[in-house]
Design a protein around this motif. Structure first.
Motif, mmCIF file in Angstrom:
data_model
loop_
_atom_site.group_PDB
_atom_site.id
_atom_site.type_symbol
_atom_site.label_atom_id
_atom_site.label_comp_id
_atom_site.label_asym_id
_atom_site.label_seq_id
_atom_site.Cartn_x
_atom_site.Cartn_y
_atom_site.Cartn_z
ATOM 1 N N ARG A 188 58.951 89.855 47.202
ATOM 2 C CA ARG A 188 58.067 90.206 46.318
ATOM 3 C C ARG A 188 58.116 91.206 45.700
ATOM 4 N N ARG A 189 58.384 92.238 46.216
ATOM 5 C CA ARG A 189 58.499 93.909 45.240
ATOM 6 C C ARG A 189 60.268 93.555 44.602
ATOM 7 N N ARG A 190 61.353 93.366 44.804
ATOM 8 C CA ARG A 190 62.189 92.862 44.503
ATOM 9 C C ARG A 190 61.822 92.239 42.870
ATOM 10 N N VAL A 191 61.623 90.729 43.322
ATOM 11 C CA VAL A 191 61.438 89.411 41.767
ATOM 12 C C VAL A 191 60.330 90.314 41.488
ATOM 13 N N THR A 229 65.604 84.190 44.406
ATOM 14 C CA THR A 229 64.518 83.263 45.003
ATOM 15 C C THR A 229 63.857 83.033 46.386
ATOM 16 N N PRO A 230 63.965 83.581 47.582
ATOM 17 C CA PRO A 230 63.477 83.407 49.094
ATOM 18 C C PRO A 230 63.921 81.712 48.738
ATOM 19 N N ASP A 231 64.465 81.461 50.320
ATOM 20 C CA ASP A 231 64.337 79.775 50.385
ATOM 21 C C ASP A 231 63.294 79.391 50.421
ATOM 22 N N ASP A 232 62.402 79.821 51.509
ATOM 23 C CA ASP A 232 60.644 79.593 51.650
ATOM 24 C C ASP A 232 60.609 80.178 51.613
ATOM 25 N N ILE A 233 59.372 80.973 51.046
ATOM 26 C CA ILE A 233 59.027 82.004 51.335
ATOM 27 C C ILE A 233 57.156 81.848 52.270
ATOM 28 N N VAL A 234 57.000 80.642 52.162
ATOM 29 C CA VAL A 234 55.943 80.540 52.840
ATOM 30 C C VAL A 234 55.775 80.531 54.479
ATOM 31 N N ARG A 235 57.485 80.165 54.675
ATOM 32 C CA ARG A 235 57.503 80.044 55.965
ATOM 33 C C ARG A 235 58.420 81.403 56.599
ATOM 34 N N LEU A 236 58.744 82.247 55.711
ATOM 35 C CA LEU A 236 58.758 83.622 55.579
ATOM 36 C C LEU A 236 57.866 84.089 56.256
ATOM 37 N N ARG A 237 56.269 84.331 55.353
ATOM 38 C CA ARG A 237 55.348 84.517 56.108
ATOM 39 C C ARG A 237 54.893 85.027 56.547
ATOM 40 N N ASP A 293 52.771 81.159 41.901
ATOM 41 C CA ASP A 293 53.536 82.297 42.523
ATOM 42 C C ASP A 293 54.653 82.298 42.394
ATOM 43 N N PRO A 294 55.349 82.939 41.490
ATOM 44 C CA PRO A 294 56.918 83.018 41.852
ATOM 45 C C PRO A 294 57.548 83.289 42.695
ATOM 46 N N LEU A 295 57.642 83.300 43.736
ATOM 47 C CA LEU A 295 58.258 83.523 44.623
ATOM 48 C C LEU A 295 58.530 82.191 45.653
ATOM 49 N N VAL A 296 57.674 80.798 45.001
ATOM 50 C CA VAL A 296 57.900 79.615 45.661
ATOM 51 C C VAL A 296 58.469 78.455 44.340
ATOM 52 N N ALA A 329 45.737 80.266 54.961
ATOM 53 C CA ALA A 329 47.586 80.059 55.070
ATOM 54 C C ALA A 329 48.496 79.817 53.905
ATOM 55 N N ILE A 330 48.727 79.655 53.260
ATOM 56 C CA ILE A 330 49.754 79.740 52.514
ATOM 57 C C ILE A 330 50.369 80.853 51.825
ATOM 58 N N ASN A 331 49.079 81.363 51.194
ATOM 59 C CA ASN A 331 48.867 83.163 50.571
ATOM 60 C C ASN A 331 49.747 84.368 52.340
ATOM 61 N N GLY A 332 49.093 84.166 52.802
ATOM 62 C CA GLY A 332 49.042 84.849 54.375
ATOM 63 C C GLY A 332 48.338 86.907 53.542
ATOM 64 N N ASP A 333 48.837 87.488 53.765
ATOM 65 C CA ASP A 333 48.270 88.843 53.377
ATOM 66 C C ASP A 333 49.078 89.443 52.489
ATOM 67 N N ASP A 334 50.242 88.745 51.631
ATOM 68 C CA ASP A 334 51.119 88.988 50.449
ATOM 69 C C ASP A 334 50.087 89.425 49.485
ATOM 70 N N ASP A 335 50.478 90.223 48.786
ATOM 71 C CA ASP A 335 50.190 90.375 47.252
ATOM 72 C C ASP A 335 50.270 88.873 46.601
ATOM 73 N N SER A 336 49.757 89.101 45.456
ATOM 74 C CA SER A 336 49.177 87.422 45.266
ATOM 75 C C SER A 336 49.855 87.768 43.582
ATOM 76 N N ASP A 337 50.707 87.932 43.050
ATOM 77 C CA ASP A 337 51.994 88.117 41.425
ATOM 78 C C ASP A 337 51.696 86.169 41.545
ATOM 79 N N ARG A 338 51.603 86.294 40.578
ATOM 80 C CA ARG A 338 51.074 85.570 39.818
ATOM 81 C C ARG A 338 52.505 85.036 38.464
ATOM 82 N N LEU A 339 52.395 83.871 38.243
ATOM 83 C CA LEU A 339 52.754 83.329 36.281
ATOM 84 C C LEU A 339 52.139 83.205 35.685
ATOM 85 N N LEU A 340 51.973 83.351 34.394
ATOM 86 C CA LEU A 340 51.416 82.224 34.003
ATOM 87 C C LEU A 340 51.968 82.127 32.850
#
Length: 236
Positions: A204-207, A185-193, A117-120, A149-160
């Motif tokens: 997510r949209r910005r990155v 990137t955000p400080d802690d995307i898992v907590r922010l979700r 996840d590019p936000l982590v 519990a980690i990804n929640g309902d967020d889109d699953s964008d990924r970097l390969l």
């Protein structure tokens, strides 16, 4: 805990595979299994990669992957690697990656690939600055809805990312005459979700827009800063 205390070994039995699945559920907080025992058995038996990392006989990490291709060459695609929260940041993750590299090199496989996840931030730092893997592609909502519990309902964008099994191989070069941009990137995307899903979606949209478009235009990720920004060399 030191690396010397960790035993990493290839797994074969159904009981071992079941233990891997149960550990993954702990890591991701998932009600349903991330991977079924029979699939892990099939992957291992057909020549894929399934390992457990053990501390004093207790499983504390695991990883599995299957054979694939990258840039027209054989690759080990590392699909899932999980480490129990209590032993993260102790070198287990690095030890697992080095085990993957050795396993693949012994079989003449040139690349190891995986997604993150590019936000982590911690994963971006580890993959780019510690392992020196190359970012190969931005994948939008790659896995669809995951709902753990980690990804929640967020889109699953990924970097390969792609990591050569030969440690002497050079990283991708920046384009000639490129200029460097930084993408935060955000400080802690898992907590922010959990605390502010709308703000997490905005990140997510910005990155996705900034990093995805930079890579699509021929940009190369050259680093990840301590304060959580991608450094990308983009054509001038």
């Amino acid at each position: 805990m030191g690396d010397s205390e960790i035993e990493i070994r290839l797994l074969e039995s159904a009981d071992e595979m079941a233990a891997v699945g149960a550990m993954f559920q702990q890591v991701w907080g998932s009600v349903t299994p991330l991977v079924e025992t029979e699939l892990l058995c099939a992957i291992a038996h057909s020549g894929g990669y399934v390992i457990g990392a053990y501390d004093a006989g207790n499983i504390v990490g695991a990883s599995f992957g299957f054979l694939g291709r990258h840039d027209g060459e054989d690759a080990l695609h590392s699909h899932v690697t999980g480490i129990l929260p209590g032993v993260q940041h102790t070198g287990v993750g690095r030890a697992i990656k080095e085990h993957q590299r050795g396993w693949a090199a012994e079989r003449g496989i040139r690349w190891i690939t995986w997604t993150f996840d590019p936000l982590v931030r911690r994963n971006a730092w580890f993959n780019i600055e510690v392992l020196h893997a190359d970012v190969a592609e931005y994948l939008e909502n790659f896995y669809g809805s995951m709902g753990d519990a980690i990804n929640g309902d967020d889109d699953s964008d990924r970097l390969l990312v792609a990591w050569p099994t030969d440690p002497r191989a050079e990283r991708r070069h920046a384009p000639d005459g490129a200029r460097t941009i930084e993408i935060e990137t955000p400080d802690d995307i898992v907590r922010l979700r959990r605390t502010d899903p709308a703000a997490a979606a905005d990140w997510r949209r910005r990155v996705r827009a900034e990093l995805g478009e930079a890579l699509e235009a021929g940009g190369v990720v050259t680093g990840f800063t301590r304060d959580g920004s991608y450094q990308v060399a983009v054509p001038a």
